[in-house]
Enzyme design. Structure first.
Site, PDB file in Angstrom:
ATOM      1  N   GLU A   1       1.591   6.134  -7.218  1.00 20.05           N
ATOM      2  CA  GLU A   1       0.498   6.988  -7.688  1.00 20.05           C
ATOM      3  C   GLU A   1       0.910   8.460  -7.692  1.00 20.05           C
ATOM      4  OE1 GLU A   1      -2.932   6.177  -5.287  1.00 20.05           O
ATOM      5  OE2 GLU A   1      -3.484   4.410  -6.472  1.00 20.05           O
TER       6      GLU A   1
ATOM      7  N   GLU B   1       0.834  -1.216   0.000  1.00 19.05           N
ATOM      8  CA  GLU B   1       0.000   0.000   0.000  1.00 19.05           C
ATOM      9  C   GLU B   1       0.864   1.259   0.000  1.00 19.05           C
ATOM     10  OE1 GLU B   1      -3.222   1.822  -0.734  1.00 19.05           O
ATOM     11  OE2 GLU B   1      -3.644  -0.203  -0.020  1.00 19.05           O
TER      12      GLU B   1
END
Length: 164
Positions: free
Chosen positions: A73, A66
């Protein structure tokens, strides 16, 4: 030595910012808190040290994935100009990696904690202590608020800062 402490500070800041900004990271955290609370506080589950190590490893893998997904991102958003098919593919692949890790963690959890007797004992415990069922429901409500609201506005939007 100062740079070593600074690097740990940057790393912890990355973890806390990801918790503040990413709902999925908060979901992972809440699931881990519930699981480890049940393992530490109650004696429903029979878990060996090796099984506990597998649970730690699976959870660490999900959290690490994560964190890497969030970093990727942000890097892709910084590099991409507008909507870009390659950027979308990169972000989707990173999200897919988190999904694979999370599915692995769930499978490990089921393999280690899928103990019928433990769930029977848990059911009997809540039947004998219905007020604890209320406490559980209240904690789930608070956890849901945490998942969807996070830490509040104070941590939501990071300020622009100079890169180290």
């Amino acid at each position: 030595m100062k740079s070593l402490f600074l690097s740990f500070g940057y790393a912890f800041r990355g973890v806390f910012r990801t918790l503040a900004e990413e709902r999925n990271m908060r979901i992972h955290l809440v699931c881990m808190v519930y699981m480890y609370t049940y393992l530490a506080v109650y004696d429903f589950f029979a878990v060996t040290r090796t099984q506990l190590a597998l649970l730690f490893l699976a959870n660490a893998l999900v959290v690490a994935a994560e964190l890497v997904n969030t970093a990727l991102e942000h890097a892709v958003d910084l590099a991409a100009q507008g909507i870009c098919a390659h950027a979308k593919r990169a972000k989707d692949a990173a999200a897919g990696a988190v999904l694979v890790c999370a599915m692995f963690a769930v499978a490990v959890g089921i393999a280690v904690l899928g103990q019928r007797e433990a769930f029977r004992a848990m059911f009997a415990y809540y039947k004998e202590n219905p007020w604890m069922l209320f406490v559980l429901a209240l904690s789930i409500a608070l956890a849901t608020v945490f998942i969807f609201r996070g830490f509040g506005k104070r941590f939501a939007k990071p300020k622009k800062e100079a890169q180290p």
